[in-house]
Write a protein that holds these residues in place. Structure first.
Motif, PDB file in Angstrom:
ATOM      1  N   GLU A 163     -43.678 -24.339  12.781  1.00 46.92           N
ATOM      2  CA  GLU A 163     -42.690 -25.251  13.217  1.00 46.92           C
ATOM      3  C   GLU A 163     -42.626 -24.986  14.976  1.00 46.92           C
ATOM      4  O   GLU A 163     -42.942 -25.502  16.276  1.00 46.92           O
ATOM      5  CB  GLU A 163     -41.289 -24.853  13.156  1.00 46.92           C
TER       6      GLU A 163
ATOM      7  N   LEU B 211     -43.820 -27.258  17.643  1.00 49.19           N
ATOM      8  CA  LEU B 211     -43.094 -27.529  18.998  1.00 49.19           C
ATOM      9  C   LEU B 211     -43.522 -26.834  20.609  1.00 49.19           C
ATOM     10  O   LEU B 211     -44.172 -28.290  21.560  1.00 49.19           O
ATOM     11  CB  LEU B 211     -42.058 -26.353  18.762  1.00 49.19           C
TER      12      LEU B 211
ATOM     13  N   GLU C 187     -45.107 -29.688  23.555  1.00 52.62           N
ATOM     14  CA  GLU C 187     -44.606 -29.093  25.467  1.00 52.62           C
ATOM     15  C   GLU C 187     -46.110 -29.074  25.712  1.00 52.62           C
ATOM     16  O   GLU C 187     -45.708 -30.171  27.643  1.00 52.62           O
ATOM     17  CB  GLU C 187     -44.319 -27.868  24.577  1.00 52.62           C
TER      18      GLU C 187
ATOM     19  N   GLU D 146     -38.667 -35.147  13.959  1.00 54.03           N
ATOM     20  CA  GLU D 146     -38.295 -34.446  11.779  1.00 54.03           C
ATOM     21  C   GLU D 146     -36.812 -34.924  11.780  1.00 54.03           C
ATOM     22  O   GLU D 146     -36.188 -35.382  11.526  1.00 54.03           O
ATOM     23  CB  GLU D 146     -37.952 -32.906  12.579  1.00 54.03           C
TER      24      GLU D 146
ATOM     25  N   MET E 129     -36.232 -27.822  13.082  1.00 53.86           N
ATOM     26  CA  MET E 129     -37.046 -27.619  14.847  1.00 53.86           C
ATOM     27  C   MET E 129     -36.412 -27.993  15.963  1.00 53.86           C
ATOM     28  O   MET E 129     -36.179 -27.255  17.525  1.00 53.86           O
ATOM     29  CB  MET E 129     -38.446 -29.167  13.964  1.00 53.86           C
ATOM     30  N   GLN E 130     -35.095 -28.819  15.477  1.00 52.48           N
ATOM     31  CA  GLN E 130     -34.247 -29.506  16.114  1.00 52.48           C
ATOM     32  C   GLN E 130     -34.024 -28.209  17.042  1.00 52.48           C
ATOM     33  O   GLN E 130     -33.320 -27.618  18.556  1.00 52.48           O
ATOM     34  CB  GLN E 130     -33.411 -30.030  16.341  1.00 52.48           C
TER      35      GLN E 130
ATOM     36  N   ASP F  77     -35.876 -25.842  19.094  1.00 55.56           N
ATOM     37  CA  ASP F  77     -36.491 -26.487  20.538  1.00 55.56           C
ATOM     38  C   ASP F  77     -35.077 -26.941  21.849  1.00 55.56           C
ATOM     39  O   ASP F  77     -35.663 -27.235  22.501  1.00 55.56           O
ATOM     40  CB  ASP F  77     -37.447 -28.762  20.185  1.00 55.56           C
TER      41      ASP F  77
ATOM     42  N   HIS G  68     -37.991 -31.990  22.434  1.00 55.23           N
ATOM     43  CA  HIS G  68     -38.606 -33.470  22.302  1.00 55.23           C
ATOM     44  C   HIS G  68     -38.940 -33.428  20.574  1.00 55.23           C
ATOM     45  O   HIS G  68     -39.711 -33.943  20.456  1.00 55.23           O
ATOM     46  CB  HIS G  68     -40.088 -31.987  22.363  1.00 55.23           C
ATOM     47  N   VAL G  69     -37.488 -32.618  20.020  1.00 51.22           N
ATOM     48  CA  VAL G  69     -37.196 -33.709  19.101  1.00 51.22           C
ATOM     49  C   VAL G  69     -36.448 -34.486  18.634  1.00 51.22           C
ATOM     50  O   VAL G  69     -35.400 -34.264  18.942  1.00 51.22           O
ATOM     51  CB  VAL G  69     -37.080 -32.077  17.431  1.00 51.22           C
TER      52      VAL G  69
END
Length: 455
Positions: A256, A260, A264, A272, A289-290, A293, A297-298
């Motif tokens: 993850e 990320l 970036e 996701e 991942m959200q 982040d 970006h997700v």
């Protein structure tokens, strides 16, 4: 015409009201009872058939609900099917019957769940409460999704998946695919999508519909090949976090962080796909991942396809902050896709804590069935590669000689239904099959594989 008598004989093995319902419906569809015919009163039926008043009332209510009969106060019950619609209704019945006659004795299909684990009585209570609110159901829903449900999901997604977002970032849709269409409508027209070649076919269909270029990225034992990702100018990377590696394991925290960092560095976005991410019974739950982040970006999509009954259609999307303004510009041109009634019922179901309790109960039950199937697979196929796909509630069985479609067809002759992942893999779901039936179905499978090996 006043119908004074309808022949009926009560039988064992089926509720009496259903027998009465079936008899009258069949007589209508065969043309014995015609539009406008007056049916015997409830009292007459009691005397003729020697059955309870309750059974007759329930049968008539069902016939009214389905449009076969209508009632006039103080006058009685009348047939309500036009001659022209009889053929159409018969065709529908035949299609339904043909589906029932598929002869599914052993269901290993991945689209199934055990609906008996879902408290339908409790769910009806929440639906009833919503339906009794006349003001609520007399207006169209919010295109973005009902505020109450978005508020409930904000807290639920944080608690269960570590998702960090504002309520205004959340969108509600009827399915993963309907939400993906909204995402793709906001992406640049020359977007390049990265995904695995064997990825979710419904996601691939949407990307193709928008004419996006798709780059297929190979998978290793720890997930996507990073060298390939850096090689292309990627707009959006599709990630199924629950089956991320080549052996269907969930994504690791290290991966993850690596993805990320890639997003970036390259100014790319990640989609996701975290359907059923909270349903874990073998691996430890890994935060999304959200949440790591923090909205940059997700695009995060969650759904309940293995948690709630499949007929229940609600998914949710969390937009990254850079796309929130773009969505707000377009919002007025969208219409709601998910039922307002189901949204409001689900909101209260979550607020009262029932969804979290239900997930815990499912994790326990499916964990037990997972172990049962694993033991049977080790016994019957001791030298065959087998992988668990936790989010899909199934195992993947490798076929050294391939030909999965042929095996699938042969099994159906024996009443065993399953899915194929590709030419060399079968998918075996344990969601809605007993341990005894697992063994019988897998022995049939072994028999066919052994026949092919001898041939």
């Amino acid at each position: 015409m006043n119908i004074q008598n309808i022949s009926f004989e009560k039988k064992k093995g089926k509720y009496v009201y259903l027998q009465i319902y079936d008899k009258i419906k069949e007589d209508i569809l065969h043309g014995y009872l015609k539009k406008g015919d007056k049916l015997p009163s409830i009292r007459q039926c009691e005397q003729m058939w020697k059955v309870s008043r309750t059974s007759i009332e329930k049968a008539y209510i069902r016939l009214i609900d389905e449009g076969y009969v209508y009632a006039l106060e103080h006058k009685g019950f009348y047939v309500d099917v036009e001659k022209e619609s009889v053929a159409f209704r018969k065709q529908l019945m035949q299609e339904t019957l043909s589906k029932k006659q598929q002869n599914i004795l052993f269901d290993l299909q991945t689209g199934t769940i055990d609906v008996e684990l879902f408290d339908k009585v409790l769910w009806k209570k929440y639906l009833k409460e919503v339906l009794q609110n006349k003001e609520l159901i007399s207006t169209y829903g919010d295109a973005q999704g009902e505020y109450t449900l978005r508020l409930a999901l904000q807290k639920y997604a944080y608690s269960m998946r570590g998702v960090l977002c504002d309520i205004k970032q959340i969108l509600i849709g009827s399915s993963f695919q309907s939400l993906l269409y909204i995402i793709c409508g906001m992406l640049p027209k020359n977007s390049v999508i990265a995904m695995e070649s064997n990825s979710f076919i419904q996601a691939k269909r949407v990307f193709q519909d928008f004419g996006f270029t798709i780059k297929y990225i190979s998978k290793t034992e720890d997930g996507y090949n990073m060298d390939e990702l850096y090689r292309y100018d990627i707009t959006l990377l599709y990630v199924h976090s629950g089956a991320f590696t080549s052996t269907y394991k969930p994504i690791s925290k290290d991966k993850e962080i690596e993805l990320l960092h890639w997003a970036e560095k390259t100014n790319s976005y990640i989609l996701e796909d975290d359907h059923n991410g909270e349903l874990r019974y073998r691996s430890r739950i890994q935060p999304s991942m959200q949440g790591m982040d923090v909205g940059k970006h997700v695009f995060y999509i969650g759904s309940f396809s293995r948690i709630l009954p499949p007929a229940f259609r609600i998914s949710y999307l969390v937009l990254p902050l850079p796309y929130l303004k773009e969505y707000e510009k377009r919002k007025k041109s969208y219409a709601p896709t998910a039922s307002k009634i189901e949204q409001m019922a689900l909101a209260q179901y979550i607020i009262d804590g029932h969804l979290e309790k239900h997930v815990k109960r499912l994790s326990k039950q499916y964990g037990k069935r997972c172990r049962e199937m694993e033991d049977v697979l080790k016994e019957i196929f001791p030298n065959t590669s087998v992988w668990l796909e936790e989010a899909a509630l199934c195992f993947h069985l490798e076929l050294p000689k391939g030909n999965s479609k042929y095996i699938q067809s042969r099994l159906q002759e024996k009443g065993v239904y399953l899915n194929t992942a590709n030419h060399h893999e079968l998918m075996l779901s344990f969601a809605s099959i007993s341990q005894k039936n697992m063994r019988t179905a897998l022995l049939y499978l072994k028999e066919i594989i052994d026949e092919m090996s001898c041939g």
